[in-house]
Design a protein around this motif. Structure first.
Motif, short mmCIF file in Angstrom:
data_model
loop_
_atom_site.label_atom_id
_atom_site.label_comp_id
_atom_site.label_asym_id
_atom_site.label_seq_id
_atom_site.Cartn_x
_atom_site.Cartn_y
_atom_site.Cartn_z
N LEU A 60 5.91 62.29 31.43
CA LEU A 60 6.69 63.27 32.20
C LEU A 60 7.26 64.35 31.29
CD1 LEU A 60 8.79 61.13 34.73
CD2 LEU A 60 7.00 62.78 35.30
N LEU A 61 7.73 63.93 30.12
CA LEU A 61 8.39 64.84 29.20
C LEU A 61 7.40 65.32 28.14
CD1 LEU A 61 11.65 62.73 28.86
CD2 LEU A 61 11.36 64.82 30.22
N SER A 62 6.41 66.03 28.59
CA SER A 62 5.38 66.54 27.69
C SER A 62 4.82 67.85 28.23
CB SER A 62 4.24 65.54 27.53
OG SER A 62 3.53 65.39 28.74
N LYS A 63 4.31 68.64 27.33
CA LYS A 63 3.70 69.91 27.74
C LYS A 63 2.51 69.66 28.66
CE LYS A 63 1.57 74.10 25.82
NZ LYS A 63 1.16 74.80 24.57
N ARG A 64 1.75 68.61 28.36
CA ARG A 64 0.58 68.28 29.16
C ARG A 64 0.96 67.80 30.55
NH1 ARG A 64 -3.39 64.22 26.29
NH2 ARG A 64 -1.50 62.96 26.38
N GLY A 65 2.12 67.18 30.66
CA GLY A 65 2.59 66.69 31.96
C GLY A 65 2.15 65.27 32.23
N ALA A 66 2.68 64.72 33.31
CA ALA A 66 2.40 63.33 33.66
C ALA A 66 0.95 63.15 34.07
CB ALA A 66 3.32 62.89 34.80
N PRO A 67 0.34 62.03 33.67
CA PRO A 67 -1.03 61.76 34.10
C PRO A 67 -1.08 61.49 35.61
CG PRO A 67 -0.09 59.86 32.97
CD PRO A 67 0.90 60.98 32.80
N ALA A 68 -2.27 61.57 36.16
CA ALA A 68 -2.43 61.44 37.62
C ALA A 68 -1.92 60.09 38.13
CB ALA A 68 -3.90 61.62 37.98
N TRP A 69 -2.02 59.05 37.29
CA TRP A 69 -1.62 57.71 37.74
C TRP A 69 -0.11 57.48 37.69
CZ3 TRP A 69 1.11 55.74 33.79
CH2 TRP A 69 0.75 56.09 32.49
N HIS A 70 0.63 58.44 37.16
CA HIS A 70 2.06 58.23 36.98
C HIS A 70 2.74 57.98 38.33
CE1 HIS A 70 6.13 58.61 35.52
NE2 HIS A 70 5.70 58.76 34.29
N PRO A 71 3.58 56.95 38.40
CA PRO A 71 4.18 56.58 39.69
C PRO A 71 5.40 57.41 40.11
CG PRO A 71 4.85 55.03 38.01
CD PRO A 71 3.85 55.95 37.35
N ALA A 72 5.83 58.34 39.28
CA ALA A 72 7.01 59.15 39.63
C ALA A 72 6.71 60.02 40.85
CB ALA A 72 7.42 60.03 38.46
N PRO A 73 7.72 60.30 41.67
CA PRO A 73 7.52 61.20 42.81
C PRO A 73 7.23 62.63 42.34
CG PRO A 73 9.85 60.67 42.54
CD PRO A 73 9.10 59.78 41.60
N ASP A 74 6.54 63.38 43.18
CA ASP A 74 6.15 64.74 42.81
C ASP A 74 7.35 65.60 42.45
OD1 ASP A 74 3.50 64.15 43.15
OD2 ASP A 74 3.37 64.99 45.17
N SER A 75 8.47 65.40 43.13
CA SER A 75 9.66 66.22 42.86
C SER A 75 10.15 66.04 41.43
CB SER A 75 10.77 65.86 43.85
OG SER A 75 11.09 64.48 43.78
N LEU A 76 10.08 64.81 40.92
CA LEU A 76 10.50 64.56 39.53
C LEU A 76 9.48 65.15 38.56
CD1 LEU A 76 12.27 63.30 37.36
CD2 LEU A 76 11.11 61.11 37.77
N LYS A 77 8.20 65.01 38.88
CA LYS A 77 7.16 65.60 38.02
C LYS A 77 7.35 67.11 37.91
CE LYS A 77 3.61 62.12 39.08
NZ LYS A 77 2.29 61.89 39.71
N GLU A 78 7.66 67.74 39.04
CA GLU A 78 7.85 69.20 39.05
C GLU A 78 9.07 69.60 38.24
OE1 GLU A 78 8.04 70.03 43.20
OE2 GLU A 78 5.91 69.55 43.53
N ALA A 79 10.16 68.84 38.35
CA ALA A 79 11.38 69.15 37.61
C ALA A 79 11.13 69.03 36.10
CB ALA A 79 12.51 68.22 38.03
N CYS A 80 10.42 67.99 35.70
CA CYS A 80 10.13 67.80 34.27
C CYS A 80 9.16 68.88 33.77
CB CYS A 80 9.56 66.41 34.03
SG CYS A 80 10.77 65.08 34.24
N ALA A 81 8.25 69.31 34.61
CA ALA A 81 7.33 70.38 34.22
C ALA A 81 8.09 71.69 33.99
CB ALA A 81 6.27 70.57 35.30
N LYS A 82 9.09 71.95 34.82
CA LYS A 82 9.93 73.14 34.63
C LYS A 82 10.71 73.04 33.31
CE LYS A 82 10.60 74.19 39.55
NZ LYS A 82 11.57 74.22 40.67
N ALA A 83 11.19 71.85 33.02
CA ALA A 83 11.94 71.64 31.77
C ALA A 83 11.01 71.84 30.57
CB ALA A 83 12.54 70.24 31.75
N ALA A 84 9.79 71.35 30.67
CA ALA A 84 8.83 71.52 29.58
C ALA A 84 8.50 72.99 29.36
CB ALA A 84 7.55 70.73 29.88
N ALA A 85 8.35 73.72 30.45
CA ALA A 85 8.05 75.16 30.35
C ALA A 85 9.22 75.91 29.71
CB ALA A 85 7.75 75.72 31.73
N TYR A 86 10.42 75.51 30.04
CA TYR A 86 11.62 76.14 29.47
C TYR A 86 11.66 75.91 27.95
CZ TYR A 86 16.54 77.22 28.62
OH TYR A 86 17.73 77.75 28.13
N CYS A 87 11.38 74.67 27.53
CA CYS A 87 11.35 74.37 26.10
C CYS A 87 10.28 75.18 25.39
CB CYS A 87 11.12 72.88 25.89
SG CYS A 87 12.52 71.83 26.33
#
Length: 311
Positions: free
Chosen positions: A215-242
């Motif tokens: 989740l906390l990576s530039k590449r983002g969570a893999p497809a199998w990751h069990p986190a909800p989409d809303s959390l994946k999106e929030a972490c992706a925004k954080a990664a982009a900010y960094c």
């Protein structure tokens, strides 16, 4: 590198530990020689705690790690492996019976080319009947501890409430450490609620997955990751900010999980790439941008501590 004791075990371990799951090709295929070099690189640069399991790569991780360890002095590292969770022919299996976990310890030692295990863990207790863990699994491991086959006994799980329940239902001193993952990282600090309990019971804490399984990576969570989409999106925004700040979120994530927290002995990361091992060691040894931590957690916002399905 900072060194901390795991509970009352006497094991003083590096605050960044080497998780050997990648040696089993858990995340992607590896070149064995490169994986062996990654282990050597870790130990040569101050990492002295290595964690593995027969489940990782369905025996492959222990096999590759064993090949790496034959060239390392035994007093240069502490080794943790696990019992209870396995796999065969591409399928996951579980067996927490006393006989199976006892046999598993000896099988692991053979694959790893060692004659004792520093820390033996019951792997992912959430998949077991917790009463069996208390009444059968842990007594079998305590017996091995009394015989000197293993030095210390621990339990692991994604869910810290399961770890707490087990500790509350066994004699004091049975469990010496816990390993919990994805609950002390930039997007989830759930372990904060359990540190006092663990400390009161002389339990050492091992943290794992500072990147929250991708989740906390530039590449983002893999497809199998069990986190909800809303959390994946929030972490992706954080990664982009960094990324905009020129500060990789991977750097901030591993720094945060390894930061000066007296409750955590070590945080495990996994890589079969020697260059990535060195990069993460450099990250941990560099000062952390505290303001960026605050900014990232504001971006994640209401999605902090969001739970997901068992893995």
């Amino acid at each position: 590198m900072v060194y901390n004791e795991i509970g009352k075990t006497g094991m003083r371990v590096s605050n960044l530990g080497f998780g050997a799951s990648s040696l089993g090709g858990v995340f992607h295929d590896i070149r064995e020689a490169e994986g062996i070099k990654a282990v050597h690189t870790a130990v040569e640069n101050g990492i002295n705690f290595i964690d593995v399991s027969p489940y990782y790569g369905h025996l492959k991780a222990e096999t590759v790690l064993g090949k790496a360890l034959v060239d390392i002095q035994r007093d240069k590292y502490y080794l943790s492996t696990k019992v209870g969770r396995y796999g065969k022919d591409g399928k996951n299996t579980w067996d927490y019976s006393a006989k199976r976990v006892t046999d598993s310890v000896y099988e692991s030692m053979e694959r790893l080319h060692i004659d004792y295990i520093d820390l033996i863990n019951v792997h992912d207790v959430e998949f077991a009947d917790l009463h069996q863990i208390v009444d059968e699994t842990l007594p079998a491991l305590v017996k091995l501890r009394e015989e000197g086959v293993v030095k210390h006994v621990g339990i692991t799980d994604l869910q810290p409430e399961n770890l707490k329940w087990v500790i509350e239902h066994v004699p004091a001193g049975t469990v010496e450490s816990v390993l919990c993952f994805c609950h002390y990282c930039l997007n989830d600090e759930l372990l904060n609620e359990y540190f006092d309990f663990f400390e009161q019971n002389n339990i050492g804490v091992i943290n794992a997955s500072p990147f929250s399984m991708g989740l906390l990576s530039k590449r983002g969570a893999p497809a199998w990751h069990p986190a909800p989409d809303s959390l994946k999106e929030a972490c992706a925004k954080a990664a982009a900010y960094c990324e905009e700040k020129g500060y990789p979120i991977e750097k901030l994530a591993v720094q945060y999980s390894c930061s000066n927290n007296s409750h955590i002995a070590t945080t495990l990361f996994s890589s079969a790439n020697p260059a990535n091992v060195l990069k993460n060691i450099d990250y941990v040894n560099a000062p952390m941008d505290e303001q960026l931590v605050e900014d990232v957690q504001k971006i994640i916002g209401d999605h902090m501590r969001v739970r997901w399905a068992n893995t």
